[in-house]
Scaffold this motif. Sequence first.
Motif, PDB file in Angstrom:
ATOM      1  N   UNK A 135       0.859  -1.132  -0.050  1.00  0.00           N
ATOM      2  CA  UNK A 135      -0.007  -0.072  -0.063  1.00  0.00           C
ATOM      3  C   UNK A 135       0.849   1.181  -0.123  1.00  0.00           C
ATOM      4  N   UNK A 136       0.463   2.115  -0.572  1.00  0.00           N
ATOM      5  CA  UNK A 136       1.235   3.677  -0.638  1.00  0.00           C
ATOM      6  C   UNK A 136       0.656   4.416   0.491  1.00  0.00           C
ATOM      7  N   UNK A 137       1.634   4.703   1.295  1.00  0.00           N
ATOM      8  CA  UNK A 137       1.355   5.647   2.394  1.00  0.00           C
ATOM      9  C   UNK A 137       1.883   7.012   2.304  1.00  0.00           C
ATOM     10  N   UNK A 138       1.121   8.100   2.736  1.00  0.00           N
ATOM     11  CA  UNK A 138       1.855   9.507   2.686  1.00  0.00           C
ATOM     12  C   UNK A 138       1.783   9.995   4.069  1.00  0.00           C
ATOM     13  N   UNK A 139       2.607  10.945   4.343  1.00  0.00           N
ATOM     14  CA  UNK A 139       2.732  11.662   5.453  1.00  0.00           C
ATOM     15  C   UNK A 139       2.388  13.094   5.347  1.00  0.00           C
ATOM     16  N   UNK A 140       1.364  13.726   5.726  1.00  0.00           N
ATOM     17  CA  UNK A 140       0.997  14.950   5.493  1.00  0.00           C
ATOM     18  C   UNK A 140       0.913  16.010   6.849  1.00  0.00           C
ATOM     19  N   UNK A 141       2.279  16.547   7.128  1.00  0.00           N
ATOM     20  CA  UNK A 141       2.352  17.382   8.240  1.00  0.00           C
ATOM     21  C   UNK A 141       2.631  18.827   8.145  1.00  0.00           C
ATOM     22  N   UNK A 174      -3.308  20.099   5.255  1.00  0.00           N
ATOM     23  CA  UNK A 174      -2.496  18.982   5.088  1.00  0.00           C
ATOM     24  C   UNK A 174      -3.704  17.882   5.261  1.00  0.00           C
ATOM     25  N   UNK A 175      -4.868  17.859   5.645  1.00  0.00           N
ATOM     26  CA  UNK A 175      -5.695  16.750   5.805  1.00  0.00           C
ATOM     27  C   UNK A 175      -6.534  17.002   4.643  1.00  0.00           C
ATOM     28  N   UNK A 176      -6.966  18.138   4.085  1.00  0.00           N
ATOM     29  CA  UNK A 176      -7.319  18.319   2.690  1.00  0.00           C
ATOM     30  C   UNK A 176      -6.724  17.756   1.531  1.00  0.00           C
ATOM     31  N   UNK A 177      -5.168  18.007   1.617  1.00  0.00           N
ATOM     32  CA  UNK A 177      -4.516  17.166   0.431  1.00  0.00           C
ATOM     33  C   UNK A 177      -4.520  15.849   0.828  1.00  0.00           C
ATOM     34  N   UNK A 178      -4.483  15.354   1.916  1.00  0.00           N
ATOM     35  CA  UNK A 178      -4.163  14.069   2.018  1.00  0.00           C
ATOM     36  C   UNK A 178      -5.575  13.095   1.435  1.00  0.00           C
ATOM     37  N   UNK A 179      -6.789  13.799   1.763  1.00  0.00           N
ATOM     38  CA  UNK A 179      -8.021  13.340   1.248  1.00  0.00           C
ATOM     39  C   UNK A 179      -8.064  13.425  -0.379  1.00  0.00           C
ATOM     40  N   UNK A 191      -2.112  15.899   9.419  1.00  0.00           N
ATOM     41  CA  UNK A 191      -2.243  16.829  10.604  1.00  0.00           C
ATOM     42  C   UNK A 191      -1.209  17.822  10.850  1.00  0.00           C
ATOM     43  N   UNK A 192      -0.773  17.996  12.091  1.00  0.00           N
ATOM     44  CA  UNK A 192       0.306  18.808  12.133  1.00  0.00           C
ATOM     45  C   UNK A 192       0.933  18.985  13.537  1.00  0.00           C
ATOM     46  N   UNK A 193       1.940  19.682  13.850  1.00  0.00           N
ATOM     47  CA  UNK A 193       2.416  19.979  15.116  1.00  0.00           C
ATOM     48  C   UNK A 193       2.949  21.360  15.059  1.00  0.00           C
ATOM     49  N   UNK A 194       3.123  21.797  16.113  1.00  0.00           N
ATOM     50  CA  UNK A 194       4.025  22.925  16.682  1.00  0.00           C
ATOM     51  C   UNK A 194       4.267  22.948  18.199  1.00  0.00           C
ATOM     52  N   UNK A 195       5.392  23.625  18.453  1.00  0.00           N
ATOM     53  CA  UNK A 195       5.883  23.625  19.779  1.00  0.00           C
ATOM     54  C   UNK A 195       5.693  25.096  20.171  1.00  0.00           C
TER      55      UNK A 195
END
Lengths: 350, 397
Positions: B95-101, B164-169, B183-187
Motif C-alpha cells: 500500500x502507498x502511504x503518505x505523511x502530510x504534516x 494537510x488533511x485536505x490534500x491527504x483526502x 495533521x500537524x505539530x507546533x511547539x
Amino acid sequence: MELYIYSAGIVSGAGSNTTDDFLKDAPVYNTGKLLAAEPDYTGYIPPMQLRRMSKAVRMGIAASKVAMQHAGIEKPDAISIGTAMGCLQDTEVFLNKMTEQDEQMLTPTAFIQSTHNTVGGQIALLAGCYGHNLTYVHRGHSFEHALINAQLYLNQHPGEKILAGGIDELTDNSLSVMQQCGMYMNAETPAESILASKNKGALAGEGAGFFITGSDPAPNALVIKDIVLFNTHKEAEAIEKVTAFLNHNNLSAADIDLVAEGIDGDSHTASFYKNLNSSVFANNSIAAFKHLSGEYGTASSFALGLLLQMVQNKNIPSFVMLNERPGKLKNLVIINHYLHYYSCWYIQAV
Amino acid sequence: MAQSAYIVNTGIITAIGNDTAACLQSLLNGRSGVGKAEYLRTFWKDELPVAEIKLSNEGLAAITGVPDTWPRTALLSAVAAKEAWAPFAERTTGLRTGFFSANTVGGMDLTEDIYKEIKNKLPYDFNKVANHECGAITELVAAHFGINDFVTTISTACSSSANSIMMAAQMIEAGMLDIAIAGGADSLSRFTLNGFNTLMILDKQPCQPFDNNRRGLNLGEGAGYIVLMSERAMQQCGATAACKLSGYANANDAYHQTASSPDGTGNKLAMGNAMKQAGLQPADIDYINLHGTGTANNDSSEGKAIEILFEGKIPKASSTKAYTGHTLGAAAGVEAVFSVLSIKNGIAYPNLRWQTQMEDVSWKPVTELETGLDIKYVLSNSFGFGGNCSSLVFSKC
C-alpha cells in the motif's frame, strides 16, 4: 498529470523577464553567491508598500504580476506556492531584536511578515483573490508540491486558472550557516567555470518563479506530464530512479529533445550528473540552469521558467547548453536535486 | 470523486493529554491545560499563561525512542504520529502511504538559542540549526516511521493542518495514495510567544473564547493527526472507520495580513464550500468545532459568518482552545481529532470559561458538556494569518 503552464514571471540571479533583454547575454560574475538581480518594481508594486516589503515578498509579488500580465489575467482563481525557507529576512529581523533586547520592546511588523505564507497572503490581498491559497514548505520539493496541489485543485475545478510559484531568499546568516555545513561554496568563482567547478559546495542562489497554470491546452504553453520525486543519499539509486521515471513515462532517451539539469557548482554532486550524462543521456542535448539561478530549494521554478522562455521565444541561448543545441523543443525533461531531494519532470511543448 | 477518505484512527498530544484517551478524558472533565510555562524559557512566563505539555524534550523523546536533540515540534509530531500509525505499521505491504504534516515554527525553539552566536560569527552547535526548516521536522518523523511514498509540509499559519488533511483526502480520492497520516505539530517557542505578544492578542489570564469580555488567546503546543484510508487499505489493515472526510475547502479572506474581515468573508467561503462539497445544507451540521481563538477580531468575524451562513438555526458550536490553547500549525489536526471523537462518542464539548453573551453576535456556544447526542456531521474551522481560511466536514459512517 496534465498541468498546462501558460506564462511565467521570473526574478533571478540572471535578471527578470520584465524586460526583453532577459537571458540575452551570458552571465558575468565572480562570486560564490548569486543574489537576485531585482527588477525595477515601478508599475508592479506601489512605492509605499514596496518600502515595507522584504526581498522575498517583493520578488514574489513582482513575479506573480508579470505572470498574470503575460497571461492577460487580472487575478488568478487560486494560489499555490512553494518556499523551502520562507521569509528569512523578516524572521531574522524579529529574531535579532528578540535576542538582543531580551524579549523587550518588540514591534509586530517583522513578525507579521515572517510567516511562511506571507507571499501567498500578500498576493491574494493585492489581487483580491478569495480562492484556495496554499503554501508548501517541504525543502527541495516545495515548488513541486505546489504544482501537484495545483493539479489536484484543477481536477476538482476544471477551467480555472491557478497561480503557482516558487520563492526563496538568501540572507547573510542563511548563507553563512549553509556554508558552514558545506552546502554552499565559500570560494569566489567566475560564471564560465561554475558548471565545471572543483569547489565543495554549490553556488548559493535565490529567486522567484511564478506561473499561470490551468487544465486547458493553449498555444505556446508547456504541459507538465509527470513529476517524480524521491529522496536518496546514494548516487546509484538516484540514477536508477531517473531510469524508472523514463520507463514509467514510456520515454526513451531518443524521444527527449532537451534535458535541463540542476548542476550547481558543487564538485560532490556533479558526479551524479556526469554519470547520468555518460549513460542514460549519452546522446542527448543537455542544458544547465543553476549557473544562472544559483542553488536554492525552489530553483526548479527557475528551470521551468527558462524552458517556457526558450519555447515561447524559439531561442536557446548558447550559454545554457553543455553540448549541441537540439533541433527542436518538444519533449523536455528536468532533472534536479537540492541536497538529497530529487525531482524528475516530463514536460511537452504544446 | 472516485473514492472516499475514511478516518480510521487518531493520534494526539496536547496540554490536556499525551494521547487520544487522555485528551478525551480532559475534555469530558472540563480540565484546561492553560497555566504557567515550566519548560519554555521566556521572560514572560509569569505574565503570559500557555498551554504547555508538561514533559521535557528528553521525556517526549523517550516516548518514541527518537533523539532528544530533535526540535520540540518534531518530538511532539513523533508522539502523535506513533499513536495514529502504530496499529497499522506492520500491515501496509503493497500500500502507498503518505505523511502530510503542517507546522509553522520548524526548529525555531533550538535556533533561537544560538541565533546571537550565528549572527556574531561565534562558535555554535550546528546541530541546533540543522533542522530549522519546517520541512525538516516532517522529514525527521517520516523517516523514523519509514513513510516515503509521499511526504509534505504545509505552512499556512493557524489553518496549516486543515490543509494537510485536505490534500491527504484529495490524494486518496484520486487514487494516488491508499493511506495518509495527516495533521500537524507546533511547539511553543519564544519567537512565536513574543510575536503574538507584539500583536497584543495574548490573554494574560486563561482565555475566554466567544465571551463578550474576551481578551485574547493563549498559545499552546501539541500535535494531532488522523489516519485516512481508502476502502481497499481498510480491508487490508483490518481497520474500521468512525467517519469520513466528506468536505473540505480553502479560501482567502484577502482583507489584511493578520486580521479577519468584519463579516468573515473568507470564513463564509470556507465553511460554505466545505458543506457544498459534502453535499450538505447548513441545517445538516450537528456540531461546529470553532476556530474560536479568543481574540476580539476572530470570534467576532467567525461568529458573524456563522450567523449569516446558518440563518438563525445555529448548530451546537464550541471552541476547544480554552482547553488546549491555540496550537497554531497543530490546531486543525488537534481539532480534527476532537471532531472525530465528537462523532464517535456523541458529544459536544463545552466552551470553557464562557460567561457573557457577545454583543455583536446573536448566538452562544455550548457551555456545558452534552452527551448522548447523535452527531452525524461536524464542521471544523481553522482560520489564520495571510487570510488563510479552511474548513473541514466530518461525516459519520
